[in-house]
Design an enzyme around this catalytic site. Structure first.
Site, PDB file in Angstrom:
ATOM      1  N   LYS A 112      -1.021  -4.382  -2.988  1.00 14.63           N
ATOM      2  CA  LYS A 112      -2.226  -3.896  -2.306  1.00 14.63           C
ATOM      3  C   LYS A 112      -2.482  -2.465  -2.793  1.00 14.63           C
ATOM      4  O   LYS A 112      -1.887  -1.523  -2.305  1.00 14.63           O
ATOM      5  CB  LYS A 112      -2.011  -3.964  -0.800  1.00 14.63           C
ATOM      6  CG  LYS A 112      -3.278  -3.819   0.024  1.00 14.63           C
ATOM      7  CD  LYS A 112      -3.583  -2.374   0.267  1.00 14.63           C
ATOM      8  CE  LYS A 112      -4.815  -2.202   1.116  1.00 14.63           C
ATOM      9  NZ  LYS A 112      -5.255  -0.800   1.166  1.00 14.63           N
ATOM     10  N   SER A 139       0.813  -1.211   0.000  1.00 14.50           N
ATOM     11  CA  SER A 139       0.000   0.000   0.000  1.00 14.50           C
ATOM     12  C   SER A 139       0.850   1.267   0.000  1.00 14.50           C
ATOM     13  O   SER A 139       1.359   1.657  -1.036  1.00 14.50           O
ATOM     14  CB  SER A 139      -1.018  -0.033   1.140  1.00 14.50           C
ATOM     15  OG  SER A 139      -0.444  -0.151   2.392  1.00 14.50           O
ATOM     16  N   ASP A 154       8.546   4.962 -11.446  1.00 12.13           N
ATOM     17  CA  ASP A 154       7.929   5.520 -12.651  1.00 12.13           C
ATOM     18  C   ASP A 154       8.643   6.772 -13.145  1.00 12.13           C
ATOM     19  O   ASP A 154       8.664   7.043 -14.356  1.00 12.13           O
ATOM     20  CB  ASP A 154       6.454   5.842 -12.379  1.00 12.13           C
ATOM     21  CG  ASP A 154       5.574   4.603 -12.431  1.00 12.13           C
ATOM     22  OD1 ASP A 154       6.127   3.497 -12.551  1.00 12.13           O
ATOM     23  OD2 ASP A 154       4.335   4.741 -12.336  1.00 12.13           O
TER      24      ASP A 154
END
Length: 585
Positions: A331, A306, A317
């Site tokens: 998650k 998470s 990214d």
């Protein structure tokens, strides 16, 4: 064969919900359901209310309405997704203390050994230390009630309480003929989320974050500031950082966003959320981060989830740093906390989150099958850790969900969605020291109990002999304790296995040494010993950092003639496919 219930409890406990505290995000109100949806909701609510009224008025025996309602709530949530949960008032209080950054108590780290509460450490400046409580003291009564034989889980309820209230504690102290009485005034006790922050070498910083609580960004900022500061011992600030999110199951979404901002430039996307009832929300960095340049390595494992995945996903990214370790839990759902009138609460999934490239990190799941969901996490971890080829290391659910890769936003590297964050460099399993004997010792808790027993008679000597953690790491030899440890464990039901002892000699020595350090220098002491001994992932990350620095400065030699190659034309800290290839060699 591992029991399903054990797997379920272990993983569900390790993986926290990433959630928004009540009314934590302004301007994000639920969208109104359609008239048809409203009619269906009203009809089904009336049906449920009718059933409850019929049951309460006609059932033949007395019943616990609270238990029935709570069971009904948890059963309904189980039909939704694996991360929507109901918390009783007591569970909610415990959770809020853990994530809220503290509670009111006496300020000790404790363990139970042979049915007795043992003070492992006292918090510096805390209430217990102020009145003279010491490590290794045995607590035998609390408020004139005998606590010999108390369960470990019951201890906090005895020692914690409202700030300013008093608790009477009686202890037995080795070398003192009579018991000692202390009156301790409870005070605010911090629950730190940063376990360790130090320099493994003069130019590299290391920060370990165990969860994302209300104080995490502040703690992280303070740790980073100290590492970036030049001192008499360290003549220059760091130019590389290892951020350790292994075992970090998540926490507050706002704290994950704030941590991500440390590494990004103003305007760069951190995360976006989308859900049926809530409008899509995008969150960008509000300013240039304090460590938006420089080499960054993020360590993750199968329990990183998470909030940890939000940070690792943003870093990956934007090609801002390397992710090293094992594929994260996967998650990618956001919960919001809705309080109920009796002090309990529901943390309900309201959205899924997407990384800056648009990747959905949530692993596939089937409603109503939470056990299988967590068991799958074990299986995919094992398949990756014990894979023999790089192709086998790609989690099957990742490739199935996202066969076409996403592309990172600066270098255009391939990254995947649908099954956690897949590291740039994956760590294989190290099984060289494994033995069934080692496993029995660890699972039974005998290593921890032996260390506590050893410190009973040796703590003062060790504190005199080793004035700092550095001298302890370089000089203390825990191998000399192995025979005594085996005898201790045998006396507590773990049969001695000399072959297993020899196979696991290095692992056992290192773990004993780390556990002793934890009790002498706190949690950071444990990690520093681990880094120097059994933590292969950290050692690999440190080697990568050193190699990365050499590549950036052109210090590596390109051939046997000793000629030095020039670094490629890129900014320091920017990750490219070519860099990953070189660092993976």
């Amino acid at each position: 064969m591992i029991k399903r219930s054990l797997i379920l409890s272990a993983f569900s406990a390790a993986v926290s919900a990433i959630f928004l505290p009540p009314l934590a995000v302004s301007g994000q109100s639920p969208q109104h359901p359609t008239q048809q949806e409203m009619r269906e909701m009203t009809d089904q609510y009336s049906k449920l209310a009718d059933f409850y009224r019929i049951m309460a008025g006609n059932y033949l025996d007395t019943m616990s309405y609270e238990a029935i309602v709570e069971k009904g709530i948890t059963s309904m949530l189980a039909e939704l997704d694996p991360h929507s949960v109901y918390l009783t008032a007591r569970e909610l209080q415990t959770s809020n203390e853990e994530l809220g950054g503290g509670f009111s108590g006496i300020g000790i780290e404790f363990n139970t050994l042979n049915d007795t509460i043992i003070v492992v450490n006292t918090i510096v400046g805390g209430p217990a230390e102020r009145v003279g409580l010491m490590p290794n003291d045995r607590i035998i009564s609390v408020d004139n009630q005998n606590v010999i034989g108390i369960e470990r889980t019951e201890v906090p309820s005895k020692l914690r309480g409202p700030k300013g209230t008093k608790v009477e504690v009686t202890v037995f102290r080795r070398g003192t003929p009579n018991s000692l009485d202390f009156s301790i005034t409870r005070d605010d006790i911090p629950l730190n989320t940063v376990d360790a922050a130090y320099r493994p070498d003069p130019r590299t910083g290391y920060i370990k974050v165990n969860r994302f609580g209300a104080t995490t960004s502040r703690e992280f900022a303070e740790a980073l500031a100290l590492l970036q500061k030049s001192t008499a011992e360290e003549s220059q600030p760091i130019d590389g950082l290892i951020l350790d999110l292994r075992g970090n199951g998540g926490g507050y979404l706002p704290e994950a966003i704030r941590m991500s901002e440390f590494f990004l430039d103003r305007g760069q996307r951190i995360v976006s959320t989308e859900g049926n009832m809530y409008p899509t929300q995008t969150i960008d960095a509000q300013s240039n981060g304090r460590f938006n340049r420089g080499r960054l390595i993020v360590l993750v494992d199968q329990s990183s989830a998470s909030a940890s995945e939000i940070v690792a996903g943003a870093v990956q990214d934007w090609d801002r740093g390397l992710v090293v370790g094992n594929t994260t839990f996967g998650k990618g759902l956001v919960q919001r906390e809705f309080p109920l009138d009796d002090g309990s609460a529901v943390r309900l999934t309201i959205a899924r989150y997407l990384t800056p490239t648009g990747r959905a990190i949530q692993r596939p799941y089937e409603r109503g099958h939470s056990e299988e969901y967590y068991i799958d996490a074990i299986e995919r971890y094992n398949s990756e850790r014990y894979a023999t080829t790089s192709a086998d290391q790609m989690p099957s659910d990742t490739t199935a969900k996202s066969p076409t890769p996403y592309r990172t936003l600066r270098s255009g590297r391939a990254v995947y969605g649908g099954g956690g964050i897949r590291p740039d460099i994956i760590m294989p399993a190290d099984t060289t020291g494994f033995s069934p004997y080692w496993s029995r010792l660890v699972r039974s808790g005998q290593l921890v109990e032996f260390v506590q027993s050893y410190l009973d008679g040796s703590r003062a000597e060790l504190e005199t002999q080793y004035s700092d953690i550095e001298s302890y790491i370089s000089q203390f030899d825990a191998a000399m304790l192995l025979s005594n440890m085996a005898e201790y464990a045998a006396s507590h039901g773990i049969e001695r296995d000399d072959a297993g002892l020899e196979t696991s000699r290095e692992w056992l020595s290192a773990q004993i040494k780390a556990l002793v350090a934890q009790r002498l220098w706190g949690t950071e002491g444990y990690y520093r010993v681990g880094h120097a001994t059994f933590d292969a992932t950290f050692r690999r990350a440190h080697e990568i950092m050193t190699r990365w620095r050499e590549l950036d400065t052109g210090l590596e030699t390109s051939d046997t003639s000793g000629l030095k190659s020039k670094p490629e034309n890129r900014e320091i800290g920017l990750v490219t496919d070519d860099l990953v290839k070189k660092l993976s060699e």
